[in-house]
Design a protein around this motif. Structure first.
Motif, PDB file in Angstrom:
ATOM      1  N   GLY A  96       0.817  -1.211   0.000  1.00 59.50           N
ATOM      2  CA  GLY A  96       0.000   0.000   0.000  1.00 59.50           C
ATOM      3  C   GLY A  96       0.844   1.251   0.000  1.00 59.50           C
ATOM      4  O   GLY A  96       2.077   1.210  -0.062  1.00 59.50           O
ATOM      5  N   ASP A  97       0.156   2.364   0.101  1.00 58.53           N
ATOM      6  CA  ASP A  97       0.719   3.692  -0.077  1.00 58.53           C
ATOM      7  C   ASP A  97       0.609   4.467   1.231  1.00 58.53           C
ATOM      8  O   ASP A  97      -0.482   4.540   1.812  1.00 58.53           O
ATOM      9  CB  ASP A  97      -0.085   4.380  -1.185  1.00 58.53           C
ATOM     10  N   VAL A  98       1.713   5.059   1.673  1.00 55.98           N
ATOM     11  CA  VAL A  98       1.659   5.862   2.903  1.00 55.98           C
ATOM     12  C   VAL A  98       0.811   7.111   2.724  1.00 55.98           C
ATOM     13  O   VAL A  98       0.432   7.744   3.705  1.00 55.98           O
ATOM     14  CB  VAL A  98       3.076   6.243   3.417  1.00 55.98           C
ATOM     15  N   ALA A  99       0.478   7.461   1.480  1.00 57.97           N
ATOM     16  CA  ALA A  99      -0.401   8.608   1.239  1.00 57.97           C
ATOM     17  C   ALA A  99      -1.859   8.288   1.563  1.00 57.97           C
ATOM     18  O   ALA A  99      -2.672   9.204   1.734  1.00 57.97           O
ATOM     19  CB  ALA A  99      -0.289   9.072  -0.214  1.00 57.97           C
ATOM     20  N   ARG A 100      -2.195   6.989   1.641  1.00 56.07           N
ATOM     21  CA  ARG A 100      -3.553   6.548   1.964  1.00 56.07           C
ATOM     22  C   ARG A 100      -3.454   5.298   2.827  1.00 56.07           C
ATOM     23  O   ARG A 100      -3.620   4.177   2.342  1.00 56.07           O
ATOM     24  CB  ARG A 100      -4.345   6.252   0.678  1.00 56.07           C
ATOM     25  N   LEU A 101      -3.184   5.501   4.104  1.00 60.00           N
ATOM     26  CA  LEU A 101      -2.967   4.364   4.998  1.00 60.00           C
ATOM     27  C   LEU A 101      -4.265   3.621   5.278  1.00 60.00           C
ATOM     28  O   LEU A 101      -5.301   4.245   5.545  1.00 60.00           O
ATOM     29  CB  LEU A 101      -2.366   4.850   6.320  1.00 60.00           C
ATOM     30  N   PRO A 102      -4.212   2.297   5.259  1.00 59.28           N
ATOM     31  CA  PRO A 102      -5.414   1.499   5.524  1.00 59.28           C
ATOM     32  C   PRO A 102      -5.613   1.261   7.028  1.00 59.28           C
ATOM     33  O   PRO A 102      -5.808   0.128   7.469  1.00 59.28           O
ATOM     34  CB  PRO A 102      -5.111   0.189   4.786  1.00 59.28           C
ATOM     35  N   VAL A 103      -5.558   2.342   7.813  1.00 61.96           N
ATOM     36  CA  VAL A 103      -5.741   2.237   9.269  1.00 61.96           C
ATOM     37  C   VAL A 103      -6.674   3.356   9.731  1.00 61.96           C
ATOM     38  O   VAL A 103      -6.781   4.406   9.094  1.00 61.96           O
ATOM     39  CB  VAL A 103      -4.388   2.309  10.034  1.00 61.96           C
ATOM     40  N   ARG A 104      -7.321   3.124  10.859  1.00 65.40           N
ATOM     41  CA  ARG A 104      -8.240   4.107  11.419  1.00 65.40           C
ATOM     42  C   ARG A 104      -7.487   5.319  11.969  1.00 65.40           C
ATOM     43  O   ARG A 104      -6.351   5.220  12.414  1.00 65.40           O
ATOM     44  CB  ARG A 104      -9.068   3.482  12.554  1.00 65.40           C
TER      45      ARG A 104
END
Length: 199
Positions: A96-104
């Motif tokens: 994934g991309d640190v520009a759109r993290l998949p975390v809350r």
């Protein structure tokens, strides 16, 4: 943005298989940097741009069996190298991309970014996304196993005042992204900037 991603993926993708053998002595520096974060058992920590996962074992040791360790990287080949090295046993690997993290929002206690900042396509926004994911009072460590001058010499270039890692540039950049720089070390043997997530 896609061009930046493609460039990063191509750069690291072609180097992934030999990455660890190119820099075999960097491991202890990662461990020392993680130690300075003061992580606690049970913490949740993200290795942003984790590459081959060199920080993951130290992060796992710091947060213990009850903690959560995540590693995210844009390059599938780097994550594959992390798995081959067995570092996936220390944390959950995410493509994934640190520009759109998949975390809350606010779900992380800390972010570790080894070699990250010079590869961020939009540093202010990307650091802001890291801030979104970290709870107030949580930490960000921007790390490199050698300092700015030593890295520039290794790459055959000159160090410049406009370098994102230069303290007069980095401090206001972090402040505009939700962070306060609390410690800064730029020595031949390491670069480590630690910031605290502001309320």
């Amino acid at each position: 943005m896609a061009d930046d991603h493609t460039h990063v993926q191509e750069f690291f993708g072609t180097r992934a298989a030999n990455w660890d053998t190119r820099f075999p002595d960097d491991g202890p520096a990662y461990g020392a940097a993680v130690d300075e974060l003061g992580l606690r058992p049970g913490d949740t920590v993200l290795d942003a741009g984790c590459g081959t996962g060199r920080a993951l074992p130290a992060l796992r040791e710091a947060v213990g069996a009850g903690g959560r360790v995540l590693g995210i990287d844009l390059t599938p080949e780097m994550l594959a190298a992390a798995v081959r090295a067995g570092r996936d046993r220390s944390g959950r690997l995410l493509l994934g991309d640190v520009a759109r993290l998949p975390v809350r929002t606010g779900s992380l206690d800390a972010v570790f970014g080894g070699g990250l900042i010079s590869h961020l396509p939009e540093p202010r926004q990307n650091l802001g996304e890291l801030a979104r994911a970290v709870r107030p009072g949580g930490l960000l460590a921007l790390f490199h196993p050698i300092g700015r001058a030593a890295l520039a010499a290794r790459q055959g270039r000159q160090i410049t005042p406009a370098d994102l890692r230069a303290e007069p540039v980095l401090r206001p950049l972090l402040a505009s992204s939700g962070w306060q720089l609390v410690s800064y070390a730029d020595e031949d043997s390491r670069f480590l900037a630690v910031a605290v997530r502001q309320d």
